[in-house]
Motif scaffolding. Structure first.
Motif, short mmCIF file in Angstrom:
data_model
loop_
_atom_site.label_atom_id
_atom_site.label_comp_id
_atom_site.label_asym_id
_atom_site.label_seq_id
_atom_site.Cartn_x
_atom_site.Cartn_y
_atom_site.Cartn_z
N LEU A 52 26.30 45.01 43.54
CA LEU A 52 27.65 45.04 43.41
C LEU A 52 28.15 44.60 41.84
CD1 LEU A 52 30.68 45.67 44.09
CD2 LEU A 52 30.40 43.20 45.01
N ALA A 53 27.53 43.31 41.63
CA ALA A 53 27.72 42.85 40.18
C ALA A 53 27.40 43.93 39.15
CB ALA A 53 27.20 41.22 40.02
N CYS A 54 26.20 44.34 39.26
CA CYS A 54 25.64 45.19 38.29
C CYS A 54 26.44 46.41 38.01
CB CYS A 54 24.11 45.68 38.41
SG CYS A 54 22.99 44.46 38.31
N ALA A 55 27.10 46.89 39.34
CA ALA A 55 27.86 48.26 39.27
C ALA A 55 29.30 47.90 38.73
CB ALA A 55 27.84 48.74 40.49
N VAL A 56 29.72 46.68 39.00
CA VAL A 56 31.06 46.22 38.35
C VAL A 56 31.05 46.03 37.01
CG1 VAL A 56 32.85 44.46 38.49
CG2 VAL A 56 32.00 45.32 40.59
N PHE A 57 30.05 45.39 36.50
CA PHE A 57 29.99 45.08 34.91
C PHE A 57 29.72 46.51 34.17
CE2 PHE A 57 27.68 43.96 31.10
CZ PHE A 57 28.36 43.30 30.49
N ILE A 85 31.82 38.19 37.56
CA ILE A 85 31.39 36.78 38.07
C ILE A 85 32.65 36.73 39.20
CG2 ILE A 85 31.26 34.44 37.75
CD1 ILE A 85 30.17 35.38 34.91
N GLY A 86 33.82 36.70 39.05
CA GLY A 86 34.71 36.38 40.03
C GLY A 86 34.62 37.24 41.14
N VAL A 87 34.47 38.80 41.05
CA VAL A 87 34.10 39.63 42.24
C VAL A 87 32.92 39.41 42.97
CG1 VAL A 87 33.62 41.94 42.78
CG2 VAL A 87 35.38 41.49 40.99
N ALA A 88 31.87 39.09 42.32
CA ALA A 88 30.75 38.57 43.06
C ALA A 88 30.77 37.17 43.71
CB ALA A 88 29.36 38.46 42.03
N PHE A 89 31.47 36.52 43.22
CA PHE A 89 31.63 35.02 43.86
C PHE A 89 32.50 35.36 45.03
CE2 PHE A 89 34.00 30.98 44.52
CZ PHE A 89 32.86 30.21 44.74
N VAL A 90 33.59 36.06 45.03
CA VAL A 90 34.40 36.04 46.12
C VAL A 90 33.78 36.92 47.18
CG1 VAL A 90 36.65 37.29 46.83
CG2 VAL A 90 36.61 36.12 44.89
N ALA A 91 32.89 37.99 46.83
CA ALA A 91 32.10 38.76 47.97
C ALA A 91 31.18 37.62 48.51
CB ALA A 91 31.40 39.95 47.09
#
Length: 213
Positions: free
Chosen positions: A165-170, A189-195
């Motif tokens: 997910l982090a790779c796709a978002v970035f 980083i924020g999205v991945a941390f919340v997830a």
């Protein structure tokens, strides 16, 4: 790496390295390894991702060989675990510290790996692979050394899916939306941390594709 690229704040980089080294050292301690084994596992856990990324995929000198801080930091974590071995081996606070650092550090290091791969003109599927290895390679090496199935291959709390997910978002934010790397990185980083926190809070887990007989 271009001047506009995202770079992990140096003190967070060192804190993440120290925390991951501690986690590797504690695993070695629980596996009843000697002081050399504890150091090797601390080294692989904390720097294995960058060693694989740079040494195998990008043919660069890994940062553990160019920054004079990393090896003393890993040695300090090794000696700390050795000195406090009877107290630290089963402390829940160690797992909580590593888990919190990991929730921030894994997507951050994945972003750095992807930037390096993009700079090396690697096709997008390879960019995602390099980013994932940069984020979780140390944990995979740690598990292989102690003869366990790597954690990202086991059913669990979406750890591998969150890295993807982090790779796709970035990549979506930088390549599709055209955001600056710094903004895209911190958003990722924020999205991945919340997830990650949500998976822990609600205990969301993957399941084996084939149930046991």
């Amino acid at each position: 790496m271009p001047a506009s690229a995202f770079q992990i704040p140096v003190y967070f980089d060192y804190l993440a390295t120290f925390a991951w080294a501690l986690s590797g050292a504690v695993v070695a301690l629980r596996k009843r390894q000697d002081i050399v084994g504890v150091f090797v596992l601390a080294l692989l856990t904390s720097m294995g991702g960058s060693i694989l990324r740079d040494g195998v995929f990008l043919q660069r000198t890994p940062p553990v060989l160019t920054d004079p801080v990393y090896l003393p930091l890993i040695l300090t974590a090794t000696l700390l675990v050795a000195l406090l071995r009877r107290r630290i081996a089963h402390l829940p606070v160690v797992n909580r510290l590593v888990g919190t650092i990991d929730a921030f550090g894994t997507p951050a290091f994945a972003v750095v790996g992807m930037q390096l791969a993009l700079g090396a003109a690697i096709p997008l599927p390879g960019v995602v692979l390099v980013g994932a290895v940069s984020g979780v390679g140390g944990g995979v090496l740690r598990d292989m050394i102690v003869r366990e199935v790597p954690f990202i291959l086991q059913p669990g709390q979406f750890s591998a899916l969150i890295v993807l997910l982090a790779c796709a978002v970035f990549l979506g934010l930088t390549l599709a939306a055209g955001l600056a790397a710094e903004v895209a990185a911190w958003t990722t980083i924020g999205v991945a941390f919340v997830a990650r926190m949500l998976t822990i809070r609600f205990d969301w887990r993957t399941r084996p594709l084939l149930d046991a007989d």
